[in-house]
Design a protein around this motif. Structure first.
Motif, mmCIF file in Angstrom:
data_model
loop_
_atom_site.group_PDB
_atom_site.id
_atom_site.type_symbol
_atom_site.label_atom_id
_atom_site.label_comp_id
_atom_site.label_asym_id
_atom_site.label_seq_id
_atom_site.Cartn_x
_atom_site.Cartn_y
_atom_site.Cartn_z
ATOM 1 N N SER A 113 -5.828 2.907 -4.944
ATOM 2 C CA SER A 113 -4.364 2.584 -5.096
ATOM 3 C C SER A 113 -3.970 2.255 -3.841
ATOM 4 O O SER A 113 -4.405 2.334 -2.825
ATOM 5 C CB SER A 113 -3.856 3.505 -5.874
ATOM 6 N N GLN A 114 -2.731 1.783 -4.142
ATOM 7 C CA GLN A 114 -1.766 1.316 -2.568
ATOM 8 C C GLN A 114 -1.598 2.630 -1.954
ATOM 9 O O GLN A 114 -1.206 2.430 -0.619
ATOM 10 C CB GLN A 114 -0.687 0.397 -3.142
ATOM 11 N N ASP A 169 -12.368 -0.487 -6.151
ATOM 12 C CA ASP A 169 -11.657 -1.832 -6.202
ATOM 13 C C ASP A 169 -11.225 -2.142 -4.837
ATOM 14 O O ASP A 169 -10.243 -1.278 -4.389
ATOM 15 C CB ASP A 169 -10.786 -1.891 -7.287
ATOM 16 N N PRO A 170 -11.690 -2.994 -4.343
ATOM 17 C CA PRO A 170 -11.181 -3.223 -2.780
ATOM 18 C C PRO A 170 -9.891 -4.025 -2.766
ATOM 19 O O PRO A 170 -9.440 -3.991 -1.487
ATOM 20 C CB PRO A 170 -12.460 -4.021 -2.260
ATOM 21 N N TYR A 171 -9.138 -4.361 -3.635
ATOM 22 C CA TYR A 171 -7.978 -5.073 -3.746
ATOM 23 C C TYR A 171 -7.013 -4.575 -2.717
ATOM 24 O O TYR A 171 -6.482 -5.014 -1.609
ATOM 25 C CB TYR A 171 -7.397 -5.353 -4.714
ATOM 26 N N HIS A 172 -6.507 -3.239 -3.040
ATOM 27 C CA HIS A 172 -5.241 -2.626 -2.321
ATOM 28 C C HIS A 172 -5.837 -2.438 -0.476
ATOM 29 O O HIS A 172 -5.118 -2.341 0.291
ATOM 30 C CB HIS A 172 -5.118 -1.393 -2.780
ATOM 31 N N GLU A 207 -7.796 -4.223 1.018
ATOM 32 C CA GLU A 207 -7.833 -5.601 1.639
ATOM 33 C C GLU A 207 -6.567 -6.124 1.824
ATOM 34 O O GLU A 207 -6.123 -6.722 2.961
ATOM 35 C CB GLU A 207 -8.496 -6.631 0.414
ATOM 36 N N GLN A 208 -5.459 -5.607 1.006
ATOM 37 C CA GLN A 208 -4.187 -6.158 1.457
ATOM 38 C C GLN A 208 -3.601 -5.395 2.484
ATOM 39 O O GLN A 208 -2.954 -5.890 3.302
ATOM 40 C CB GLN A 208 -3.161 -5.852 0.090
#
Length: 723
Positions: free
Chosen positions: A680-681, A703-706, A708-709
């Motif tokens: 998570s973030q 999940d790499p999204y957070h 990467e952000q």
């Protein structure tokens, strides 16, 4: 000389003085195409090409719209690409701060690209400034010496390889005089016969300059360094060469000897550093502390040293090339004796294991190595001089081959059998009175095989696994061999890693005799008495630099605390602790050189992390399975002030990492490995508080999204990778 142009691209919404300069007038070269178009119209092929170009332009405009970017046009030799690029980007609506950089060797062309925003950088001037800092005061005082260096650099330009060689040589030889440099420059300037006619693109000249530069730098090497460099000819170009194995082989072969108040291995390490600094070898892998693990020899260097080997009659040209990396190439060995024996056996109808038919295109594969070993008894006069046998990864190596080695290679100094099927150490191994290195890591040798081992000259005994497997079960024990009962008589021992110490720990009393011990790894079975014996050894080891302690399963409540009057090993640089769950030993806070700590199954709480944060010299921290009990791992202000590398491997309790402002100002790389996790973030926060961060690696299912952000917001734009 290479000139570089750096010019900002069009910035959407910016004032006029921030715009790109007006496009230069297109080159006359485009006129014929325009004329053809006016006279007869574009051909079908031209129309198709124009259509494709328009499509590419549209796609490019979409990619850069509202984004900040850097476009690099390398080796520009004509303004046309710049004109087209400017037209596209002027209408793209890119974000402020975008830029185009064009590199070209033509200074006039650079000015045409961007008259007011051209920055010219010269490799010659850059390297000359470096050279001025390297050479001696006497060289500065000698009239024309600096100018001579500049002339040599100009002859090398734009070949950075040659320039680096020169800088490395000046670093090692700061008293290089003007006459030597002038002679070198004259040599580089003189063309080869017929060069202008046969070398239209200058490739032959570049090769000639490279070879002469290498010869100049090679001639400047000390004799010991030359010998070590030529030894590298036994390895294939660009192949990985492990540093530790290489320097031990240099010593075993006699290319490096003790002197200048230093042991042979210490001098071998200096030789390696010399070759690395002067550009003869390249780094392929470094450790967590920045130390070089492995290197390679690039093709151009390999070609040079193989020629030098033939010119100087180094080693034995009769040794099959594919076997050279496994077998000693000491210059004492006359391999023509092998050929003589070979011919005799052929006459008797025996197989010739060295014939081209036998060796084939894959010569040197394990079956050829084992064939050679089976012939060893035939070559008794030759084998008496063999000093090195490196049989790593020879899967067809059998116990009988090891018996042949022990019966015939009585002068052997280096024997390595990593990742082989060997499962027995024959009694005859004790006949190898001169053996200095025995490496049986990742073999099937049973624990008890080393109990009766006695090799009086042994310096390096390596057993157990190779490296650490993150995927290994937390419950998995470290399987290795017993400590030899006569270890106290092997007084030359420097590396003893890893060995088991059984309950009673009498072997520890004998380790006290090992005054040269630098690297110790032990697996402890039993009671607190064993730990106490270990700690006594540690405090008495004046040269100990690396320590690994693995408490076996069932060893409960063991403590690593010293008495009030005792101090830890002052030279210790790295410590690895596994299975000690009673907290960190207090004495590690007093170690002035401790740079690396590796923890596994230590069950530490937050207060222990705070202690680690105060270790001034700590540069690498590794947390593995069950090393930390809490879910949150905070790094707070004014802690870990010198740490550069943080590794978290399989520490499943850790769910969140937070970096507060003022912590870890030198942290450059983070590696976090797990099986799976919901990211998570809040999982990893405060990355922007790490001013030196360059790389973040996260391995596992997530999940790499957070992540990467978070990385995208960092001002350094660190490299993010995941597996």
């Amino acid at each position: 000389m290479i000139d570089q142009l750096s010019a900002p691209a069009h910035q959407g919404g910016a004032s006029d003085d921030q715009q790109l300069p007006p496009a230069p007038t297109p080159a006359p070269a485009s006129a014929p195409a325009a004329a053809a178009h006016e006279e007869g119209g574009a051909s079908d092929d031209q129309q198709l090409e124009d259509k494709e170009n328009q499509q590419v332009k549209k796609e490019l405009q979409k990619c850069v719209k509202d984004r900040r970017f850097l476009v690099v046009v390398e080796n520009g030799d004509h303004p046309s690409p710049w004109i087209e690029m400017k037209e596209i980007l002027d209408s793209s609506g890119c974000s402020p701060g975008s830029a185009i950089m064009v590199t070209t060797k033509d200074g006039g062309l650079a000015k045409e690209f961007s008259p007011n925003r051209t920055k010219t950088h010269s490799f010659v001037e850059f390297c000359l400034e470096r050279a001025k800092r390297l050479v001696s005061v006497e060289c500065h005082r000698e009239t024309g010496a600096i100018y001579s260096i500049q002339r040599v650099l100009q002859q090398c330009d734009p070949d950075l390889f040659c320039m680096k060689l020169l800088l490395g040589t000046l670093h090692a030889n700061p008293y290089t005089g003007k006459k030597q440099l002038d002679d070198l420059c004259t040599s580089l300037e003189s063309p080869s016969p017929g060069q202008s006619q046969s070398d239209p693109d200058g490739s032959k000249r570049r090769l000639r300059v490279r070879m002469k530069m290498m010869k100049f730098c090679y001639d400047k090497l000390p004799e010991m360094d030359k010998s070590c460099l030529l030894y590298l000819s036994i390895f294939a170009p660009n192949s990985n060469i492990r540093r530790a194995s290489l320097v031990r082989r240099w010593v075993a072969e006699g290319h490096v000897t003790q002197g200048d108040g230093r042991e042979a291995l210490d001098r071998a390490e200096i030789c390696f550093e010399d070759l690395l600094a002067q550009g003869f070898v390249d780094i392929t892998k470094t450790g967590n502390l920045g130390n070089v693990i492995s290197c390679k020899v690039q093709n151009i260097i390999y070609d040079f040293i193989t020629k030098a080997v033939k010119d100087e009659n180094f080693g034995d040209a009769g040794l099959p090339a594919k076997l050279a990396s496994h077998i000693s190439i000491s210059s004492d060995i006359q391999w023509n004796q092998v050929s003589d024996k070979q011919k005799q056996q052929q006459k008797q109808g025996r197989c010739n294991c060295f014939s081209s038919a036998t060796l084939g295109p894959q010569a040197g594969a394990p079956d050829q190595i084992t064939s050679f070993l089976e012939w060893l008894p035939v070559f008794s006069r030759v084998t008496a001089r063999v000093k090195v046998m490196d049989l790593n990864f020879c899967k067809q190596l059998e116990n009988r081959h090891l018996k042949i080695i022990c019966s015939n290679l009585l002068k052997l100094k280096y024997l390595s059998m990593v990742s082989t099927e060997i499962s027995v150490l024959p009694r005859k191994i004790n006949m190898l009175d001169e053996l200095e290195t025995l490496d049986i890591r990742q073999t099937k040798v049973p624990s008890s095989a080393t109990e009766g081992l006695f090799l009086p000259m042994l310096k390096h005994l390596l057993a157990g696994p190779v490296g650490y497997q993150v995927s290994a079960s937390p419950e998995e024990e470290l399987s290795t061999v017993w400590m030899p009962r006569d270890i106290g008589s092997m007084t030359n021992m420097e590396t003893l890693r890893h060995v088991q110490v059984l309950e009673g720990g009498d072997e520890f009393k004998h380790i006290e005799n090992l005054k040269h011990l630098k690297n110790l790894g032990v697996v402890i079975y039993g009671t607190q008495d064993n730990v106490n014996h270990l700690l006594r050894v540690v405090t008495l080891s004046e040269h100990l630099r690396r320590l690994s302690v693995w408490a076996s399963k069932g060893s409960i409540d063991l403590k690593m605390d010293l008495g009030l009057s005792e101090e830890g090993p002052k030279l210790l640089e790295s410590i690895s602790i596994n299975g000690i769950t009673t907290g960190l030993p207090e004495w590690i806070q007093k170690l002035p050189h401790l740079a690396e700590i590796i923890l596994r199954k230590t069950s530490l709480a937050d207060n222990s992390i705070r202690i680690l944060g105060q270790l001034v010299q700590l540069r690498c921290l590794t947390l593995r399975h069950d090393s930390y009990t809490e879910n949150n791992l905070p790094f707070i202000a004014n802690e870990f002030m010198n740490i550069q590398f943080l590794v978290i491997e399989g520490a499943s309790n850790i769910k969140r990492i937070k970096f507060f402002s003022g912590t870890a100002p030198k942290l450059e790389k983070i590696v976090w490995t797990f099986t799976s996790m919901d990211i998570s973030q809040d999982t990893i926060t405060g990355l922007s508080n790490l001013p030196s961060l360059k790389e973040l690696e996260v391995n596992g299912e997530f999940d790499p999204y957070h992540v990467e952000q978070a990385v995208a917001l960092h001002p350094n734009c660190p490299v993010f990778s995941s597996n």
